[in-house]
Write an enzyme that holds these catalytic residues in place. Sequence first.
Site, short mmCIF file in Angstrom:
data_model
loop_
_atom_site.label_atom_id
_atom_site.label_comp_id
_atom_site.label_asym_id
_atom_site.label_seq_id
_atom_site.Cartn_x
_atom_site.Cartn_y
_atom_site.Cartn_z
N TYR A 216 0.84 -1.21 0.00
CA TYR A 216 0.00 0.00 0.00
C TYR A 216 0.87 1.26 0.00
O TYR A 216 0.67 2.18 -0.80
CB TYR A 216 -0.91 -0.02 1.23
CG TYR A 216 -1.86 1.16 1.31
CD1 TYR A 216 -3.06 1.15 0.59
CD2 TYR A 216 -1.57 2.27 2.11
CE1 TYR A 216 -3.95 2.22 0.66
CE2 TYR A 216 -2.45 3.34 2.19
CZ TYR A 216 -3.64 3.31 1.46
OH TYR A 216 -4.51 4.37 1.53
N LYS B 226 1.06 4.15 -3.01
CA LYS B 226 0.68 5.55 -2.80
C LYS B 226 1.84 6.49 -3.08
O LYS B 226 1.66 7.63 -3.54
CB LYS B 226 0.15 5.74 -1.39
CG LYS B 226 -1.19 5.03 -1.14
CD LYS B 226 -2.27 5.48 -2.12
CE LYS B 226 -3.61 4.86 -1.83
NZ LYS B 226 -4.66 5.31 -2.78
#
Length: 298
Positions: free
Chosen positions: A202, A206
């Site tokens: 994750y 990002k």
Amino acid sequence: MSATQLKSKSRYYVTTTNPALSPRPKIFEEFSLDGRVGVVSGANRGLGLEMALALCEAGCKTVYCVDLPKLPSAEWEATGRFVKGLGNGSHLEYVCADVRDQQNLWDKVEQMADKEGRMDVCIAAAGVLKAPHDCLNYPAEEFREVMDVNASGVLFTAQAAGRQMVKFKRPGSIILIASMSGSITNRVSSLSRDIDHAWVSYNTSKSAVLQMARSMACELGPLGICVNTLSPGYIYTKLTGAFLDKQPHLLDKWSSMNPMGRLGRPDELRGVIAWLASDASSFCTGSDILVSGGHLSW
């Protein structure tokens, strides 16, 4: 643009050199999205749906909500009824599409733009977060899945809308939803061996979104298309709530990590979305807007 042209576009210059003009507020007009068309991915529920609603309240004529389920959620249906009740002519449209399928997404957004005759705003909000894994043993397939949605899917969404902005020769705003986790690594407690923040996939995805926006902003700036990122901190949504309600100690832990001592609410992102989507932010591109309760200040 020459200095003379810049000066002539200044509201201060126009109003002070023409005594016949009566002073009136313009700031609300700058935030208005009247008549514009937007597309929001990941808008079947949660943050994406909240952002789609904000665009409608600001005056967008049509906001297309793209998400994976074939049918919209009860939350989306309720929001659609609310939008109709606003009485400003705005409405939501639900579209089933997989952001990982580049060509299909391009085709569907082109159909939207051809129907409306324009495309003005794009919010790439679709994203996934997998269960935490030790970074040295992170499963390859899960890593690829997160990157496919959170990085590739964001790019394909931005491409789909940006291509239509160029096609119709209109300036526009592309907003990529990143996360504070793209700029910092969420703290893991070594004392409790807590792995609630072991999110290497994750965080990596990002971070990629941040650089993606900067790169696109540099390419699309000359065309009048602004590209920025919004990086939320810990936000209490139905999705995160289902996780936190089972582990109340994490709610206390996450809340204590910012100076405001609490998690954010989805509606606290609306103001930034309205600003980035509107003419009020016309000289803002390649920027990351952090809304984290000051998490990164410590």
